[in-house]
Design a protein around this motif. Sequence first.
Motif, short mmCIF file in Angstrom:
data_model
loop_
_atom_site.label_atom_id
_atom_site.label_comp_id
_atom_site.label_asym_id
_atom_site.label_seq_id
_atom_site.Cartn_x
_atom_site.Cartn_y
_atom_site.Cartn_z
N THR A 45 0.83 -1.21 0.00
CA THR A 45 0.00 0.00 0.00
C THR A 45 0.87 1.25 0.00
O THR A 45 0.58 2.22 -0.72
N LEU A 48 2.06 1.90 -3.44
CA LEU A 48 0.97 2.40 -4.29
C LEU A 48 0.63 3.85 -3.94
O LEU A 48 0.39 4.67 -4.83
N ARG A 49 0.63 4.15 -2.65
CA ARG A 49 0.31 5.52 -2.22
C ARG A 49 1.39 6.51 -2.67
O ARG A 49 1.09 7.67 -2.96
N ALA A 52 0.62 7.19 -6.20
CA ALA A 52 -0.57 8.05 -6.27
C ALA A 52 -0.27 9.48 -5.86
O ALA A 52 -0.99 10.40 -6.21
N MET A 81 -8.14 5.81 -8.94
CA MET A 81 -7.85 5.02 -7.74
C MET A 81 -9.05 4.21 -7.28
O MET A 81 -10.17 4.74 -7.22
N PHE A 83 -10.09 1.60 -4.07
CA PHE A 83 -9.61 1.06 -2.79
C PHE A 83 -10.46 -0.11 -2.34
O PHE A 83 -11.55 -0.34 -2.84
N ALA A 149 -13.61 5.45 -10.88
CA ALA A 149 -12.19 5.67 -11.11
C ALA A 149 -11.86 5.76 -12.61
O ALA A 149 -10.92 6.44 -13.00
N LEU A 158 -4.82 2.84 -10.15
CA LEU A 158 -4.19 2.20 -8.99
C LEU A 158 -5.27 1.52 -8.18
O LEU A 158 -6.27 2.15 -7.82
N ASP A 160 -6.03 -0.86 -4.80
CA ASP A 160 -5.52 -1.47 -3.57
C ASP A 160 -6.52 -2.49 -3.05
O ASP A 160 -7.56 -2.12 -2.52
#
Length: 355
Positions: A45, A48-49, A52, A81, A83, A149, A158, A160
């Motif tokens: 994560t 990925l963050r 982002a 994104m 989530f 998204a 992206l 998650d």
Amino acid sequence: MSAAQLELKSVEKVFGDSVAVHPTDLEVHDGEFLSIIGPSGCGKTTTLRMIAGLESPSAGRISFEGKDITTVPPHRREFGMVFQKFALFPHMDVAANIAYGLKLRKVSKREISARVDEMLERVGLTAFKHRNVTTLSGGQQQRVGIARALITKPRVVLLDEPTGALDAKLQLAMQSQLKQLQRDLGLTFIHVTHNQSEALAIADRVVVMNVGSIEQVGRPEEVFERPQTRHVAEFVGRNNILVGTVSSDGSTFSCALGELPLATPWPAGPATAVLRADAISVRPREGYPHRAEVELQALEYTGARVSWFTSAGGSDITVDVSTRATQSVAPELGNRYPIWLRPGELHLIDDHLTR
Ligand SMILES: Nc1ncnc2c1ncn2[C@@H]1O[C@H](COP(=O)(O)OP(=O)(O)OP(=O)(O)O)[C@@H](O)[C@H]1O
Ligand SMILES: [Mg+2]
């Protein structure tokens, strides 16, 4: 393969005095489906963050299409994104949730309406257009999250653990939908999951992380068939780790299963080899010349296959066989059984524990 669209160069993240992501290099190609897998807390994560822009790297550089975006704020990167918790707007209906990004961008009402309808069609939610999102099932909510998204046509999406909140059957259905959307729209997907079979099924390339570092990057079959580290071998698929010694001429490996010829020479001395549990036969078989003996300690029935948990010379050896093959053997716990190996399936890895 095309040049990298997105590039991480020595990207690192430190929280206080603990390193979440060690200096990492990664290239992501235009239009590829990249899955990042690894155990909980390994830094998926966080990685990925940072891509982002939600987390700024402690060191290193991130570039997109040749431009340095390391300090560009998230909304200016314009990546999509998705989530695990879909984070939909509960007071809005499906269409309004999906339209949100376009409204922010001051797109005309007419165009918003056309694009929302097209996206509803793509994710199979046309009939739910005016439903309040809180009344939808998990899978439907997740599709709203994906549509939201994708509506702004981001170049990179992206995700998650996007299927993490769904039951097993729905997860499978969503996996193929995600793959289909990514292909149809020609987008780059960077997808984080701790579900290795999901990654193997949908990714073009898989990134395996462990305690803040990337251990292997490769096509699903490369990572599955030739794990390069002990962690990858333990995390992906079901593998036996064999500790032993390579002969002085580098041509054989001696371990609990005997003296096995090596397909490619390896430096003499202590070494670690990997052997897939499903590359072992419990019956004599063409192309499986090497015989060894194991003691059966437990059986685990999983439907089409049975896992034999055995031991040989003090080492645990797992053998995955088809249920049919086992029927003719009638295994009993505590008995010794012959097994047959194909030495070509064995490969040595670089393992600091035996170096
Ligand atoms: N904001 C933060 N402050 C301090 N430590 C953090 C922060 N975010 C993450 N960490 C730590 O960084 C490490 C990596 O966390 P990360 O969330 O990236 O793991 P993950 O691979 O996504 O795990 P999971 O599969 O459980 O989601 C963990 O040890 C975590 O506790
Ligand atoms: Mg995570």
